[in-house]
Design an enzyme around this catalytic site. Sequence first.
Site, PDB file in Angstrom:
ATOM      1  N   ASP A  70      -3.474  -7.454 -28.327  1.00  0.00           N
ATOM      2  CA  ASP A  70      -4.716  -7.008 -28.606  1.00  0.00           C
ATOM      3  C   ASP A  70      -5.383  -7.850 -29.327  1.00  0.00           C
ATOM      4  OD1 ASP A  70      -5.820  -4.290 -27.359  1.00  0.00           O
ATOM      5  OD2 ASP A  70      -6.535  -4.151 -29.401  1.00  0.00           O
ATOM      6  N   SER A  71      -6.523  -8.522 -28.877  1.00  0.00           N
ATOM      7  CA  SER A  71      -7.433  -9.316 -29.633  1.00  0.00           C
ATOM      8  C   SER A  71      -8.886  -8.949 -29.764  1.00  0.00           C
ATOM      9  CB  SER A  71      -7.010 -10.638 -28.831  1.00  0.00           C
ATOM     10  OG  SER A  71      -7.032 -10.345 -27.484  1.00  0.00           O
ATOM     11  N   GLY A 153     -14.283 -14.146 -21.886  1.00  0.00           N
ATOM     12  CA  GLY A 153     -14.830 -13.426 -22.898  1.00  0.00           C
ATOM     13  C   GLY A 153     -15.717 -14.184 -23.841  1.00  0.00           C
ATOM     14  N   ARG A 181      -4.332 -16.728 -30.001  1.00  0.00           N
ATOM     15  CA  ARG A 181      -2.983 -16.271 -29.224  1.00  0.00           C
ATOM     16  C   ARG A 181      -1.817 -17.085 -29.402  1.00  0.00           C
ATOM     17  NH1 ARG A 181      -6.367 -15.403 -25.563  1.00  0.00           N
ATOM     18  NH2 ARG A 181      -6.234 -12.894 -26.152  1.00  0.00           N
TER      19      ARG A 181
HETATM   20  P1  IMP Z   1      -8.247  -6.417 -25.442  1.00  0.00           P
HETATM   21  O1  IMP Z   1      -7.332  -7.237 -26.259  1.00  0.00           O
HETATM   22  O2  IMP Z   1      -7.843  -6.283 -23.925  1.00  0.00           O
HETATM   23  O3  IMP Z   1      -8.553  -5.016 -25.946  1.00  0.00           O
HETATM   24  O4  IMP Z   1      -9.603  -7.150 -25.234  1.00  0.00           O
HETATM   25  C1  IMP Z   1      -9.763  -8.419 -25.992  1.00  0.00           C
HETATM   26  C2  IMP Z   1     -11.041  -8.757 -25.883  1.00  0.00           C
HETATM   27  O5  IMP Z   1     -11.410  -9.780 -26.805  1.00  0.00           O
HETATM   28  C3  IMP Z   1     -11.475  -9.474 -24.547  1.00  0.00           C
HETATM   29  O6  IMP Z   1     -11.883  -8.906 -23.490  1.00  0.00           O
HETATM   30  C4  IMP Z   1     -12.657 -10.589 -24.746  1.00  0.00           C
HETATM   31  O7  IMP Z   1     -13.812 -10.007 -24.578  1.00  0.00           O
HETATM   32  C5  IMP Z   1     -12.330 -10.845 -26.110  1.00  0.00           C
HETATM   33  N1  IMP Z   1     -10.994 -11.944 -26.462  1.00  0.00           N
HETATM   34  C6  IMP Z   1      -9.898 -11.736 -26.867  1.00  0.00           C
HETATM   35  N2  IMP Z   1      -9.143 -13.024 -26.684  1.00  0.00           N
HETATM   36  C7  IMP Z   1     -10.028 -13.865 -26.340  1.00  0.00           C
HETATM   37  C8  IMP Z   1     -10.234 -15.392 -26.265  1.00  0.00           C
HETATM   38  O8  IMP Z   1      -9.269 -16.023 -26.361  1.00  0.00           O
HETATM   39  N3  IMP Z   1     -11.359 -15.757 -25.801  1.00  0.00           N
HETATM   40  C9  IMP Z   1     -12.357 -15.018 -25.615  1.00  0.00           C
HETATM   41  N4  IMP Z   1     -12.577 -13.977 -25.834  1.00  0.00           N
HETATM   42  C10 IMP Z   1     -11.441 -13.178 -26.041  1.00  0.00           C
END
Ligand code: IMP
Length: 199
Positions: A70-71, A153, A181
């Site tokens: 989750d990021s 993203g 990551r």
């Molecule tokens: P989740 O972890 O699926 O809740 O969503 C993470 C969201 O954070 C993604 O949809 C992106 O919008 C953003 N995100 C996470 N990691 C990255 C990355 O490495 N590059 C760009 N956006 C990121």
Amino acid sequence: MSKLVLATRNKHKIEEIKTILGDLRLEILTLNDFPYCPELPEDGQTLEENSLMKAVTVHRFTALPSLADDSGLEVFYLRGRPGVRSARYAGENATDEENNEKLLKGMRGVAPRRRSAQFRAVMTLVGEGFQETTEGVCRGRLAESPRGSNGFGYDPIFLPEGFVRTYAELSSEEKNKISHRAKALEKMREVLSKVPRTR
Ligand code: IMP
């Protein structure tokens, strides 16, 4: 060979994680191999909560060790937003472009020195009798406008520290060396190398 299921359907995350862990003796599966896996909960208040819920859900469904990511992007001027809501910042089904646009709009006129931001990834590994969480952070700042076409993203609007190019202008090799990551996975490497074999 040990099996590991990535608790995601995000093709960009899958690609990055598979590349970063490519040298480990792991057969890496994803949710695409388990089409009937229930929707993953993403309604927690923190990256840690969501990461754990996703890993547990997938481990319960597959009975295999599961790794969840989750990021999100945390902007200091916006007191950490969009953070845990990064994927849905401009609305429930928002596109990456809409999210980037909303973020840049909210930061219009803010001076470069006040545009600090960081990407944070929380990885959770859950298996039979074990659980591990790691975190990776990549510091940087927000660009004034989107640049570059690699990645996904918020990549086109994030300038990692020490670079004049955005994440989206870096090659995947470059991004995978410095990214949030990659750092979280680096800390998970030792545990991942000991994931028990599955019958
Ligand atoms: P989740 O972890 O699926 O809740 O969503 C993470 C969201 O954070 C993604 O949809 C992106 O919008 C953003 N995100 C996470 N990691 C990255 C990355 O490495 N590059 C760009 N956006 C990121």
